[in-house]
Design a protein around this motif. Structure first.
Motif, PDB file in Angstrom:
ATOM      1  N   MET A   1       0.851  -1.192   0.000  1.00  0.00           N
ATOM      2  CA  MET A   1       0.000   0.000   0.000  1.00  0.00           C
ATOM      3  C   MET A   1       0.894   1.252   0.000  1.00  0.00           C
ATOM      4  N   PRO A   2       0.726   2.178  -0.952  1.00  0.00           N
ATOM      5  CA  PRO A   2       1.582   3.365  -0.994  1.00  0.00           C
ATOM      6  C   PRO A   2       1.287   4.300   0.163  1.00  0.00           C
ATOM      7  N   ASN A   3       2.322   5.004   0.606  1.00  0.00           N
ATOM      8  CA  ASN A   3       2.128   6.014   1.632  1.00  0.00           C
ATOM      9  C   ASN A   3       1.526   7.260   0.989  1.00  0.00           C
ATOM     10  N   PHE A   4       0.530   7.869   1.663  1.00  0.00           N
ATOM     11  CA  PHE A   4      -0.087   9.054   1.075  1.00  0.00           C
ATOM     12  C   PHE A   4       0.045  10.278   1.974  1.00  0.00           C
ATOM     13  N   LEU A   5       0.672  10.151   3.128  1.00  0.00           N
ATOM     14  CA  LEU A   5       0.823  11.296   4.021  1.00  0.00           C
ATOM     15  C   LEU A   5       1.971  12.205   3.610  1.00  0.00           C
ATOM     16  N   VAL A   6       2.933  11.648   2.891  1.00  0.00           N
ATOM     17  CA  VAL A   6       4.052  12.418   2.345  1.00  0.00           C
ATOM     18  C   VAL A   6       4.028  12.219   0.837  1.00  0.00           C
ATOM     19  N   GLN A   7       3.725  13.289   0.094  1.00  0.00           N
ATOM     20  CA  GLN A   7       3.551  13.174  -1.352  1.00  0.00           C
ATOM     21  C   GLN A   7       4.497  14.106  -2.097  1.00  0.00           C
ATOM     22  N   ALA A   8       4.607  13.870  -3.391  1.00  0.00           N
ATOM     23  CA  ALA A   8       5.500  14.666  -4.240  1.00  0.00           C
ATOM     24  C   ALA A   8       4.806  15.940  -4.713  1.00  0.00           C
ATOM     25  N   LEU A   9       5.556  17.018  -4.720  1.00  0.00           N
ATOM     26  CA  LEU A   9       5.098  18.253  -5.349  1.00  0.00           C
ATOM     27  C   LEU A   9       5.095  18.093  -6.867  1.00  0.00           C
ATOM     28  N   PRO A  10       4.230  18.837  -7.573  1.00  0.00           N
ATOM     29  CA  PRO A  10       4.304  18.843  -9.030  1.00  0.00           C
ATOM     30  C   PRO A  10       5.631  19.426  -9.507  1.00  0.00           C
ATOM     31  N   THR A  11       6.033  19.066 -10.701  1.00  0.00           N
ATOM     32  CA  THR A  11       7.200  19.691 -11.307  1.00  0.00           C
ATOM     33  C   THR A  11       6.824  21.081 -11.824  1.00  0.00           C
ATOM     34  N   GLY A  12       7.813  21.864 -12.156  1.00  0.00           N
ATOM     35  CA  GLY A  12       7.552  23.163 -12.756  1.00  0.00           C
ATOM     36  C   GLY A  12       7.333  24.264 -11.731  1.00  0.00           C
ATOM     37  N   ARG A 158       6.284   8.455   6.827  1.00  0.00           N
ATOM     38  CA  ARG A 158       6.554   7.707   5.595  1.00  0.00           C
ATOM     39  C   ARG A 158       6.239   6.218   5.760  1.00  0.00           C
ATOM     40  N   ALA A 159       6.294   5.751   6.997  1.00  0.00           N
ATOM     41  CA  ALA A 159       6.081   4.327   7.256  1.00  0.00           C
ATOM     42  C   ALA A 159       4.628   3.987   7.567  1.00  0.00           C
ATOM     43  N   VAL A 160       3.755   4.996   7.673  1.00  0.00           N
ATOM     44  CA  VAL A 160       2.352   4.743   8.003  1.00  0.00           C
ATOM     45  C   VAL A 160       1.641   4.180   6.787  1.00  0.00           C
ATOM     46  N   LYS A 161       1.012   3.016   6.918  1.00  0.00           N
ATOM     47  CA  LYS A 161       0.375   2.347   5.786  1.00  0.00           C
ATOM     48  C   LYS A 161      -1.132   2.142   5.982  1.00  0.00           C
ATOM     49  N   SER A 162      -1.689   2.762   7.017  1.00  0.00           N
ATOM     50  CA  SER A 162      -3.111   2.563   7.306  1.00  0.00           C
ATOM     51  C   SER A 162      -3.988   3.105   6.185  1.00  0.00           C
ATOM     52  N   ASP A 163      -5.135   2.459   5.970  1.00  0.00           N
ATOM     53  CA  ASP A 163      -6.106   2.954   4.984  1.00  0.00           C
ATOM     54  C   ASP A 163      -6.615   4.341   5.372  1.00  0.00           C
ATOM     55  N   ASP A 164      -6.717   4.609   6.656  1.00  0.00           N
ATOM     56  CA  ASP A 164      -7.225   5.881   7.165  1.00  0.00           C
ATOM     57  C   ASP A 164      -6.216   6.419   8.178  1.00  0.00           C
ATOM     58  N   PHE A 165      -5.572   7.533   7.859  1.00  0.00           N
ATOM     59  CA  PHE A 165      -4.516   8.037   8.733  1.00  0.00           C
ATOM     60  C   PHE A 165      -5.042   8.392  10.115  1.00  0.00           C
ATOM     61  N   LEU A 166      -6.366   8.596  10.251  1.00  0.00           N
ATOM     62  CA  LEU A 166      -6.911   8.889  11.566  1.00  0.00           C
ATOM     63  C   LEU A 166      -6.743   7.714  12.518  1.00  0.00           C
ATOM     64  N   ASP A 167      -6.694   6.503  11.974  1.00  0.00           N
ATOM     65  CA  ASP A 167      -6.395   5.350  12.828  1.00  0.00           C
ATOM     66  C   ASP A 167      -5.044   5.535  13.499  1.00  0.00           C
ATOM     67  N   TYR A 168      -4.069   5.974  12.718  1.00  0.00           N
ATOM     68  CA  TYR A 168      -2.731   6.219  13.256  1.00  0.00           C
ATOM     69  C   TYR A 168      -2.746   7.395  14.226  1.00  0.00           C
ATOM     70  N   PHE A 169      -3.466   8.459  13.876  1.00  0.00           N
ATOM     71  CA  PHE A 169      -3.558   9.635  14.734  1.00  0.00           C
ATOM     72  C   PHE A 169      -4.077   9.245  16.115  1.00  0.00           C
ATOM     73  N   PHE A 170      -5.180   8.507  16.152  1.00  0.00           N
ATOM     74  CA  PHE A 170      -5.772   8.150  17.442  1.00  0.00           C
ATOM     75  C   PHE A 170      -4.929   7.117  18.189  1.00  0.00           C
TER      76      PHE A 170
END
Length: 352
Positions: A1-12, A158-170
């Motif tokens: 499952m890709p990490n989505f809490l840390v994402q890439a900025l667009p180029t340009g 970067r290591a958080v893989k939960s479907d819902d980041f709120l699970d990790y938050f709580f």
């Protein structure tokens, strides 16, 4: 499952917009000033980047979030979460959130009226959208975070893989409370919270410095990297102070003074002033910038920049029927890589 809490900025080339706080008309005007079409298209294929705090205090938070959703859905913009979105997602009804939370509505009328309220049937849709946003955006030449850049905290995310980041938050909150309970911190905090609940939002109270609040607040940041990145680093205040319509006992600290990486960081959150006002008229939080030129990069390597120019306080102008062009509070964008500031009122100036 890709990490989505840390994402890439667009180029340009990018236009990085500061905290909007429900000021929808200011946002539309700024985007027009930056030569974007209303749908987010730009003749030079630039991209809009938002640093969080889209809602609360302003006249139309629902419209700001709906517009942001359309821009992001159509791949015309990217945005991250700020502490105000986190508060909304965890049902923490704080000052200025009466547009969303029924329990804040009447108390918020005093300062922020008139403001549009979310339709009850749209509450879940707003939460579902906000849960899709990252905490951090980055690329080789630039980093974006709402309040503070912390490499250890970001590496943890970067290591958080939960479907819902709120699970990790709580999960983090639960660990903090368990520790606080073992150390006796939680019980002292809850007793103080009960004892002072009628006075915590009263600016006329002679408020003591409550150590129990300090201990608990600092512990929450220590255990929760999402809180740290979206609310910033803090330390004990020397005395209680009133900011954000409540008494506070821990104060924000200048993390940028110990930031030693070469990659620049742009962030929001700190109520900077484009044209500094007398200290008496400034938020206590603004004092972090009282000795920093409003167009200057700052920090240990002069490569960090706060793009929050306090448009979230423009409700004060409406009480005085003051026009935006005469305001002390602005919505601004930092143009990258040009490093030029542009505001909703059309003011343009190079940073240095």
């Amino acid at each position: 499952m890709p990490n989505f809490l840390v994402q890439a900025l667009p180029t340009g080339s990018l236009d990085i917009i500061g905290d909007v706080h429900g000021e929808f008309q200011a946002l539309l005007q700024l985007i027009e000033n930056l030569d974007y079409e209303p749908d987010g298209s730009h003749p030079e294929n630039r991209h809009l980047i938002f640093v969080g705090d889209y809602c609360d205090r302003g006249p139309d938070s629902p419209a700001v979030i709906d517009y942001l959703k359309s821009l992001i859905t159509n791949k015309k913009a990217k945005g991250i979460l700020g502490n105000h979105e986190i508060n909304l997602l965890i049902d923490d009804a704080k000052d200025g959130s009466g547009w969303f939370f029924e329990e804040r509505y009447r108390s918020d009328l005093r300062n922020y009226s008139p403001f549009k309220r979310v339709k009850p049937e749209n509450r879940d849709e707003i939460k579902e959208f906000l849960r899709t946003l990252p905490i951090v955006l980055e690329r080789d030449d630039l980093r974006i975070v709402h309040a503070a850049w912390s490499n250890p905290a970001i590496d943890t995310l970067r290591a958080v893989k939960s479907d819902d980041f709120l699970d990790y938050f709580f999960e983090c909150e639960h660990k903090a409370d368990n520790y606080a309970e073992k150390k006796g911190i939680l019980d002292k905090y809850l007793r103080a919270k009960q004892d002072w609940k009628e006075k915590i939002e009263d600016p006329h109270v002679l408020m003591p410095l409550l150590q129990s609040y300090i201990d608990y607040d600092l512990l929450k940041n220590e255990f929760n990297p999402i809180r740290l990145l979206t609310s910033g680093t803090e330390g004990p205040a020397k005395q209680a102070f009133f900011a954000g319509n409540r008494w506070r006992f821990s104060d924000r600290t200048a993390w940028w003074d110990s930031y030693l990486d070469d990659v620049p960081v742009v962030f929001g959150h700190y109520w900077r002033q484009l044209f500094p006002q007398p200290v008496a008229k400034m938020s206590k939080y603004s004092l972090l910038f009282k000795d920093i030129d409003p167009f200057s990069w700052h920090g240990a390597k002069k490569n960090t920049f706060c793009i929050d120019y306090s448009v979230g306080a423009r409700w004060r102008d409406r009480h005085k029927a003051q026009a935006p062009e005469d305001s002390a509070f602005h919505l601004a964008a930092l143009r990258w890589p040009e490093k030029i500031i542009m505001t909703d009122t059309g003011f343009t100036y190079p940073t240095r």
